[in-house]
Design a protein around this motif. Structure first.
Motif, mmCIF file in Angstrom:
data_model
loop_
_atom_site.group_PDB
_atom_site.id
_atom_site.type_symbol
_atom_site.label_atom_id
_atom_site.label_comp_id
_atom_site.label_asym_id
_atom_site.label_seq_id
_atom_site.Cartn_x
_atom_site.Cartn_y
_atom_site.Cartn_z
ATOM 1 N N ALA A 285 0.783 -1.127 0.241
ATOM 2 C CA ALA A 285 0.047 0.100 -0.020
ATOM 3 C C ALA A 285 1.003 0.763 -0.072
ATOM 4 O O ALA A 285 1.631 1.341 0.875
ATOM 5 C CB ALA A 285 -0.954 -0.034 1.139
ATOM 6 N N VAL A 286 0.486 2.516 -0.493
ATOM 7 C CA VAL A 286 1.299 3.862 -0.811
ATOM 8 C C VAL A 286 1.329 4.653 -0.577
ATOM 9 O O VAL A 286 -0.308 5.064 -1.071
ATOM 10 C CB VAL A 286 2.717 3.670 -1.608
ATOM 11 N N GLY A 287 1.027 6.006 -0.599
ATOM 12 C CA GLY A 287 0.560 6.924 -0.741
ATOM 13 C C GLY A 287 1.622 7.732 -2.525
ATOM 14 O O GLY A 287 2.256 7.390 -2.204
ATOM 15 N N PHE B 260 3.037 8.742 9.235
ATOM 16 C CA PHE B 260 3.173 8.749 8.053
ATOM 17 C C PHE B 260 4.318 10.315 7.898
ATOM 18 O O PHE B 260 4.848 10.561 8.977
ATOM 19 C CB PHE B 260 2.001 9.072 8.135
ATOM 20 N N GLU B 261 3.880 10.570 6.447
ATOM 21 C CA GLU B 261 5.050 11.748 6.190
ATOM 22 C C GLU B 261 4.829 13.300 6.619
ATOM 23 O O GLU B 261 3.433 13.007 6.927
ATOM 24 C CB GLU B 261 5.677 11.967 4.666
ATOM 25 N N VAL C 296 5.033 6.498 -1.635
ATOM 26 C CA VAL C 296 5.666 6.478 -0.478
ATOM 27 C C VAL C 296 4.893 5.140 -0.064
ATOM 28 O O VAL C 296 3.604 5.542 0.037
ATOM 29 C CB VAL C 296 6.253 7.910 0.081
ATOM 30 N N GLY C 297 5.830 4.332 0.741
ATOM 31 C CA GLY C 297 5.499 3.491 1.950
ATOM 32 C C GLY C 297 6.336 3.271 3.121
ATOM 33 O O GLY C 297 7.590 3.704 2.499
ATOM 34 N N THR D 128 -3.391 4.319 -2.228
ATOM 35 C CA THR D 128 -4.310 4.254 -0.922
ATOM 36 C C THR D 128 -5.012 5.876 -0.367
ATOM 37 O O THR D 128 -5.989 5.817 0.006
ATOM 38 C CB THR D 128 -4.388 3.759 0.056
ATOM 39 N N ASN D 129 -4.167 6.938 -0.713
ATOM 40 C CA ASN D 129 -4.246 7.931 -0.855
ATOM 41 C C ASN D 129 -3.445 8.906 -1.547
ATOM 42 O O ASN D 129 -2.408 8.800 -1.445
ATOM 43 C CB ASN D 129 -3.960 8.122 1.095
HETATM 44 N N1 HPA Z 1 2.607 7.160 3.593
HETATM 45 C C1 HPA Z 1 3.232 6.071 3.480
HETATM 46 N N2 HPA Z 1 3.250 4.539 3.414
HETATM 47 C C2 HPA Z 1 2.025 4.657 3.044
HETATM 48 C C3 HPA Z 1 1.030 5.616 3.186
HETATM 49 C C4 HPA Z 1 1.534 6.813 2.739
HETATM 50 O O1 HPA Z 1 1.607 7.890 2.890
HETATM 51 N N3 HPA Z 1 -0.438 5.191 2.558
HETATM 52 C C5 HPA Z 1 -0.035 4.157 3.021
HETATM 53 N N4 HPA Z 1 1.107 3.292 3.159
#
Ligand code: HPA
Length: 263
Positions: free
Chosen positions: A92-94, A172-173, A189-190, A214-215
Motif C-alpha cells: 500500500a502506498v501514498g 506518516f510523512e 511512498v510506502g 491508497t491515499n
Molecule cells: N505513506 C507511507 N506509507 C503509506 C502511505 C503513505 O502515505 N499510504 C499507505 N502506505
C-alpha cells in the motif's frame, strides 16, 4: 513450464490471503533469522501446467507487526528455503503526484531508501562474507514484463513504472517530506518495500512489486492520513490485485517465466 519455478506472493496491508487460490494448511518455516508462517497451494491450469504458490502475509496474520519491526530477512530466507524462485509483492502506498490518485496500481521499477534502522543484508561479513550486490535495476525486468502483459490482457489499469520512496514509519510523512520526495523524482511512498527487494536480490530471487495507491501523500490533500483510510481503499481495490495475481499465476503455470515472444 520449467519445473523448478515457484511463485512467492508477499501480501502487504489489506492483503492477507488470495481468494483466487485454496491454500493448504498454514505452515511454519524456521530460518536462522526466525520463524515465518506461510500458506502453500498448487495451482493447476491443465494437465502438466501447474504452479506451486507460497503466500506470505508480510505483517503477520492479523497485521500484528509494524513496518519497521518486520523480520524481512526471515521472510525472504523462508521463501528461498521453500524453493521460491519468483516473488510478486504487494504494497500500500501514498501518492507523491497530484495526477496519481487512490485506487491506481503502480508496477515499481526503482526505489529510494530513506529508512534508518533495518537489517539490510544477509552478508554481514564473517562466514557469510562481504558482498556488494548490483542494485541498478532492483525489480526483475522479465517478471515486470510478464505482469505488464497480464494487466493488458485482463484490462487492468497499471502504471508500468514508478519510483518508490521507502520511509521508516510507522508515522506518516510530513507535508515537506512529500514535497521533497516528489521533487526528487518519487511517484509513491510506502514503508515496507525496503529492504525486502534488496534481500530478494541478494538471494538471486526474481522480484517484482505492485503498489496500490491508497491515499494522496501528506499535504497533497486536505485530510489528515489515517491507517483506516489505507485499509478501506485497499479493501475496495483488493479484487484488482487478486485478478492481477491470478493472471500472473496462470501465465507462469502455462508459460513459465519466459516473456511471451508474440507480444
Ligand atoms: N505513506 C507511507 N506509507 C503509506 C502511505 C503513505 O502515505 N499510504 C499507505 N502506505
Amino acid at each position: 513450464m520449467g519445473d523448478t519455478l515457484k511463485l512467492g506472493i508477499i501480501g502487504g496491508t489489506g492483503v492477507y490471503d488470495l481468494d483466487v487460490l485454496t491454500f493448504d494448511a498454514e505452515e511454519q518455516v524456521r530460518t536462522e533469522y526466525g520463524a515465518v508462517r506461510v500458506n502453500a497451494a498448487s495451482y493447476r491450469a491443465a494437465e502438466g501446467e501447474e504452479l506451486s504458490v507460497v503466500f506470505l502475509p508480510r505483517h503477520g496474520l492479523g497485521h500484528t507487526t509494524p513496518p519497521h519491526r518486520i523480520n524481512y530477512r526471515a521472510n525472504i530466507r523462508a521463501l528461498k528455503d521453500l524453493g521460491v524462485t519468483h516473488i510478486f509483492a504487494t504494497t500500500a502506498v501514498g501518492s507523491l503526484r497530484e495526477d496519481l490518485g487512490p485506487g491506481e496500481m503502480v508496477l515499481l521499477d526503482q526505489f529510494v531508501d530513506v529508512t534508518r534502522t533495518r537489517q539490510y543484508t544477509f552478508f554481514e561479513g564473517g562466514l557469510e562474507g562481504v558482498r556488494h550486490t548490483d542494485m541498478t535495476y532492483p525489480y526483475d525486468e522479465s517478471l515486470r514484463q510478464v505482469i505488464i502483459d497480464v494487466a493488458r490482457e485482463r484490462d487492468l489499469d497499471l502504471l508500468p513504472r514508478g519510483t518508490y520512496f521507502c520511509t521508516e514509519g510507522p508515522r506518516f510523512e510530513t507535508a515537506a517530506e512529500v514535497r521533497l520526495f516528489g521533487k526528487l523524482g518519487g511517484d509513491v511512498v510506502g514503508m515496507t518495500g525496503v529492504p525486502e527487494v534488496i534481500l530478494a536480490n541478494e538471494l538471486g530471487l526474481q522480484y517484482a512489486a505492485v503498489s496500490l495507491v491508497t491515499n494522496y501523500g501528506a499535504g497533497l490533500s486536505d485530510t489528515p492520513l489515517t491507517h483506516e483510510e489505507v485499509y478501506e481503499v485497499m479493501g475496495a481495490n483488493q479484487l484488482k490485485l487478486g485478478d492481477l495475481a491470478l493472471g500472473l499465476i496462470q501465465h507462469l503455470a502455462v508459460h513459465g517465466g519466459e516473456i511471451n515472444d508474440e507480444r
